[in-house]
Design a protein around this motif. Structure first.
Motif, PDB file in Angstrom:
ATOM      1  N   SER A  78      38.272  -9.820  32.942  1.00 21.15           N
ATOM      2  CA  SER A  78      37.666  -9.788  31.616  1.00 21.15           C
ATOM      3  C   SER A  78      36.263  -9.227  31.810  1.00 21.15           C
ATOM      4  CB  SER A  78      37.603 -11.212  31.055  1.00 21.15           C
ATOM      5  OG  SER A  78      36.885 -11.231  29.852  1.00 21.15           O
ATOM      6  N   GLY A  79      35.919  -8.199  31.051  1.00 24.83           N
ATOM      7  CA  GLY A  79      34.644  -7.510  31.279  1.00 24.83           C
ATOM      8  C   GLY A  79      33.468  -8.467  31.420  1.00 24.83           C
ATOM      9  N   SER A  80      33.305  -9.338  30.432  1.00 28.26           N
ATOM     10  CA  SER A  80      32.125 -10.201  30.420  1.00 28.26           C
ATOM     11  C   SER A  80      32.108 -11.175  31.604  1.00 28.26           C
ATOM     12  CB  SER A  80      32.049 -10.963  29.099  1.00 28.26           C
ATOM     13  OG  SER A  80      33.243 -11.681  28.880  1.00 28.26           O
ATOM     14  N   CYS A 100      32.216 -10.496  34.667  1.00 30.36           N
ATOM     15  CA  CYS A 100      31.427  -9.991  35.797  1.00 30.36           C
ATOM     16  C   CYS A 100      30.006 -10.527  35.752  1.00 30.36           C
ATOM     17  CB  CYS A 100      31.452  -8.459  35.856  1.00 30.36           C
ATOM     18  SG  CYS A 100      30.385  -7.638  34.666  1.00 30.36           S
ATOM     19  N   ARG A 101      29.527 -10.912  34.552  1.00 32.19           N
ATOM     20  CA  ARG A 101      28.158 -11.436  34.432  1.00 32.19           C
ATOM     21  C   ARG A 101      28.087 -12.907  34.811  1.00 32.19           C
ATOM     22  NH1 ARG A 101      28.166  -8.703  28.803  1.00 32.19           N
ATOM     23  NH2 ARG A 101      28.725 -10.847  28.315  1.00 32.19           N
ATOM     24  N   SER A 102      29.198 -13.660  34.662  1.00 34.19           N
ATOM     25  CA  SER A 102      29.182 -15.094  34.974  1.00 34.19           C
ATOM     26  C   SER A 102      29.171 -15.370  36.475  1.00 34.19           C
ATOM     27  CB  SER A 102      30.373 -15.808  34.332  1.00 34.19           C
ATOM     28  OG  SER A 102      30.080 -16.159  32.996  1.00 34.19           O
ATOM     29  N   PHE A 129      26.074 -13.376  17.817  1.00 35.03           N
ATOM     30  CA  PHE A 129      27.488 -13.727  17.595  1.00 35.03           C
ATOM     31  C   PHE A 129      28.363 -12.844  18.469  1.00 35.03           C
ATOM     32  CE2 PHE A 129      25.029 -14.253  13.750  1.00 35.03           C
ATOM     33  CZ  PHE A 129      25.424 -15.469  13.231  1.00 35.03           C
ATOM     34  N   ASP A 130      29.334 -13.442  19.165  1.00 39.82           N
ATOM     35  CA  ASP A 130      30.311 -12.666  19.926  1.00 39.82           C
ATOM     36  C   ASP A 130      31.490 -12.301  19.021  1.00 39.82           C
ATOM     37  OD1 ASP A 130      28.843 -12.492  22.212  1.00 39.82           O
ATOM     38  OD2 ASP A 130      29.793 -14.179  23.220  1.00 39.82           O
ATOM     39  N   ALA A 131      32.663 -12.174  19.606  1.00 39.56           N
ATOM     40  CA  ALA A 131      33.831 -11.786  18.813  1.00 39.56           C
ATOM     41  C   ALA A 131      34.410 -13.014  18.120  1.00 39.56           C
ATOM     42  CB  ALA A 131      34.862 -11.123  19.697  1.00 39.56           C
TER      43      ALA A 131
END
Ligand code: PMV
Length: 337
Positions: free
Chosen positions: A143-145, A147-149, A290-292
């Motif tokens: 999941s793209g996001s 990679c930041r976690s 706000f996210d999705a």
């Protein structure tokens, strides 16, 4: 390719909320984004995931919060394990056991913590050597996001350049330098815990394909990112918050201009925006993103967090508020849980 690894490993990861959003892929298979993004890792709602490699198992088994997971989510996890197996040259299946307390599917990035924890646990269990950057690239594929976690605090995901292997190697997240004194809070206001109406993958596609505003948002996002980094280096909440709110509303505006329109924001989300504007008029710096989904995350100073939380709770449709500070990056341990 080496066969090794501990055979079993457990990893803990926290969700992140983007202050400059990721919306749109230039490569779907490798999950390469059109734009860079920047997020804050939270210190609430961790996901703990254990991966145990099972030489005798006929297939992968996946359990989340003590329930077997099949369907689309199960398939995503299995595809991710297959990727790790391809990278290690191993064939054994695995038992994945995950626990989280994130309301799933409500735009609160449960997939970010989930795939970051899965990437770290699977890499350790299957013996895939991975430093922070490699782990970030791996989590990105789930999941793209996610990679930041992999990292704590404030984190930038570089869009990278090109496609194929060049794109894959250049698109990863890394921590961002912030002023030492900068210690904000995100007040998460839950207005809806139901599942998403449109999955973000499909919504991104539709926005890119049909929204005349998408290109404009993507262009502005680059400037937002540079200014956000400066704001973080100086610990300047007003700048950081203004950019975050602007960037998120621009993303949602691009979605609203898609055909058919994608509308994640609800009347309750707009009530949050009104309340936040009112707080600012009263001299309390507070900014919404706000996210999705319709739920809001409101950035404010730590000393104002209670007042902001109370103001949000006053909105009839707000079901719960959660206070989040900056959280840590992933932690990986042995197989016990
Ligand atoms: O990681 P995905 O594919 O669920 O996309 C998440 C996109 C947003 O949450 C809306 C923005 C972001 O940068 O996290």
């Amino acid at each position: 390719m080496r066969a090794g690894g501990t055979g079993r490993a457990t990893a803990v990861a926290y969700p992140n909320i983007a202050l400059v959003k990721y919306w749109g892929k230039r490569d779907e298979e490798l999950v390469l984004p059109v734009t860079g993004s920047l997020s804050m890792t939270l210190d609430i709602f961790p996901t703990t995931t254990r991966v145990a490699v099972c030489p005798d198992a006929a297939g992968d088994s996946v359990t989340v919060n003590e329930r077997p997971v099949d369907g689309v989510t199960g398939e995503r996890v299995r595809r991710f394990l297959e990727l790790v197996r391809n990278l290690t040259g191993r064939r054994e299946r695995a038992v994945v056991t995950s626990a989280n307390r994130v309301p799933t599917g409500a735009g609160l990035a449960s997939s970010a913590a989930g795939f970051a924890a899965l990437a770290a646990a699977a890499a350790a269990a299957y013996g895939l050597p991975a430093d922070g950057r490699a782990l970030s690239r791996l989590a990105r594929r789930g999941s793209g996001s996610a990679c930041r976690s992999v990292f704590g605090g404030f984190v930038q995901w570089h869009a990278g350049r090109g496609r194929g292997r060049t794109g894959d190697l250049s698109s990863y997240a890394e921590p961002v330098v912030t002023a030492g004194t900068f210690d904000p809070v995100l007040v998460v206001a839950i207005v809806d815990t139901g599942p998403k109406k449109v999955a973000s993958r499909e919504a991104m596609r539709q926005t890119m394909r049909s929204s005349p505003l998408y290109r404009a948002w993507a262009r502005t996002s680059g400037t937002d990112l540079d200014r956000m980094r400066d704001g973080l280096a100086q610990g300047d909440l007003a700048t950081i918050g203004e950019i975050a709110e602007h960037n998120a509303l621009g993303m949602h505006a691009a979605m609203l201009a898609a055909r058919p329109a994608i509308r994640y924001l609800s009347a309750a989300s707009l009530a949050v925006l009104d309340q936040v504007a009112g707080l600012r008029t009263d001299g309390v710096p507070a900014f919404a993103t706000f996210d999705a989904g319709p739920n809001a995350a409101v950035l404010c100073r730590r000393e104002d967090a209670r007042q902001v939380a109370n103001a949000l709770t006053d909105i009839g449709d707000v079901q719960a508020v959660h206070l989040a500070g900056t959280g840590p990056g992933i932690a990986v341990g042995g197989g016990g849980q």
